[in-house]
Design an enzyme around this catalytic site. Sequence first.
Site, PDB file in Angstrom:
ATOM      1  N   LYS A  83      44.208  13.047  54.759  1.00 36.10           N
ATOM      2  CA  LYS A  83      44.197  13.723  56.020  1.00 36.10           C
ATOM      3  C   LYS A  83      43.788  12.865  57.458  1.00 36.10           C
ATOM      4  O   LYS A  83      43.225  11.574  57.101  1.00 36.10           O
ATOM      5  CB  LYS A  83      43.022  14.863  55.983  1.00 36.10           C
ATOM      6  CG  LYS A  83      43.527  15.798  54.923  1.00 36.10           C
ATOM      7  CD  LYS A  83      42.445  16.790  54.739  1.00 36.10           C
ATOM      8  CE  LYS A  83      42.288  17.600  53.761  1.00 36.10           C
ATOM      9  NZ  LYS A  83      41.822  17.108  52.342  1.00 36.10           N
ATOM     10  N   TYR A 140      36.479  11.445  53.586  1.00 36.69           N
ATOM     11  CA  TYR A 140      35.793  11.665  52.499  1.00 36.69           C
ATOM     12  C   TYR A 140      35.502  10.376  51.650  1.00 36.69           C
ATOM     13  O   TYR A 140      34.355  10.488  50.766  1.00 36.69           O
ATOM     14  CB  TYR A 140      36.604  12.423  51.323  1.00 36.69           C
ATOM     15  CG  TYR A 140      37.189  13.653  51.748  1.00 36.69           C
ATOM     16  CD1 TYR A 140      36.508  14.522  52.687  1.00 36.69           C
ATOM     17  CD2 TYR A 140      38.195  14.340  51.084  1.00 36.69           C
ATOM     18  CE1 TYR A 140      37.078  15.530  53.271  1.00 36.69           C
ATOM     19  CE2 TYR A 140      38.758  15.518  51.512  1.00 36.69           C
ATOM     20  CZ  TYR A 140      38.312  16.356  52.481  1.00 36.69           C
ATOM     21  OH  TYR A 140      38.665  17.439  52.855  1.00 36.69           O
ATOM     22  N   HIS A 179      43.330  16.973  60.168  1.00 31.58           N
ATOM     23  CA  HIS A 179      42.175  17.390  59.474  1.00 31.58           C
ATOM     24  C   HIS A 179      41.609  18.653  60.243  1.00 31.58           C
ATOM     25  O   HIS A 179      41.293  19.651  59.799  1.00 31.58           O
ATOM     26  CB  HIS A 179      40.995  16.144  59.290  1.00 31.58           C
ATOM     27  CG  HIS A 179      40.060  16.600  58.208  1.00 31.58           C
ATOM     28  ND1 HIS A 179      39.654  15.417  57.442  1.00 31.58           N
ATOM     29  CD2 HIS A 179      39.562  17.662  57.493  1.00 31.58           C
ATOM     30  CE1 HIS A 179      38.860  16.071  56.582  1.00 31.58           C
ATOM     31  NE2 HIS A 179      38.728  17.436  56.487  1.00 31.58           N
TER      32      HIS A 179
END
Length: 330
Positions: free
Chosen positions: A95, A65, A128
Amino acid sequence: MDGCLEASLSPLSIPEYVLGCSGRRMPLLGFGTAASPPVGSQLTKTAILQAIELGYRHFDTASLYGTEQPLGEAILEAIAVGLIKSRDELFITSKLWCSDAHGELVLPALQRSLKNLRLEYLDLYLIHWPVSSKPGIYEFPIKREDFLAMDFKAVWKAMEDCQRLGLTKSIGVSNFSCKKLGDILAFATIPPAVNQVELNPLWQQKKLREFCKANGILLTAYAPLGAQGTIWGSNRVLECELLKEIAKQKGKTVAQICLRWAYEQGIGILVKSFNKDRMKSNLEIFNWSLSQEDVKKINDIPQSRLCSGQDYISKYGPFNTTQELWDGEI
């Protein structure tokens, strides 16, 4: 509700769930930091500080992210200005990305995440996606030829080592089907505490919910409102006529109906809004309930998945079709 759910509420009125194997208390409503398309780190940091001020204590990030750094900065600032006394008041999830999903790369990847976050430990570390990719390449979407079959045993053993070292208090997975969870459970000495998946009234994951409940795994929902505004999301959850009807009768928003429904199913929830009014509204779901009739109507909504996982399919394998990725759970 599951027996691990704490009957008492935290001072901020967000119920907590005691995770298996670690005894860690996880607030059942968390704040997601994935923005699609991405936004600047300053905007992310400001939103996280507002969320802490409003009462959020669970924050979800991932190496993919690009929000670990602003989250870490926000935590330091929140302590400095007295919004919280210490990092220990927060529950932080990150993650493991596909290119680090190799036995020998798990620990270095976690250490990198901790450095970005400026933290000594995570509360929860998740795999993930159930697929690996060529090491050293950090990009999304992943090139089709770069996908590799994950060595579940080696990766999970490394995840367990991370927990034993105290670098993460709990470990789990994301986007795993019943079958793939079963594969992990077959050899795990520390079973996954959480499986984070797409879940909302239009994709209720009933089979997966039953499997996770039977195995003491907390199912946590991303896209509980349909991920409107993201590249893959849609407004179909918030525009669902039945949900609008129930919301009108209750004097609530459609978003609140969706979140309350998930909470009543014993599911953890991650909400992502950088709008302060909506952040506040999303917290206001714990002092009222849906009627049995409302729940029955919601449970009867026709089901379809939004996040197809198409970006994780490749003619080179290991998953040639979405059927293979989700093991038919589509």
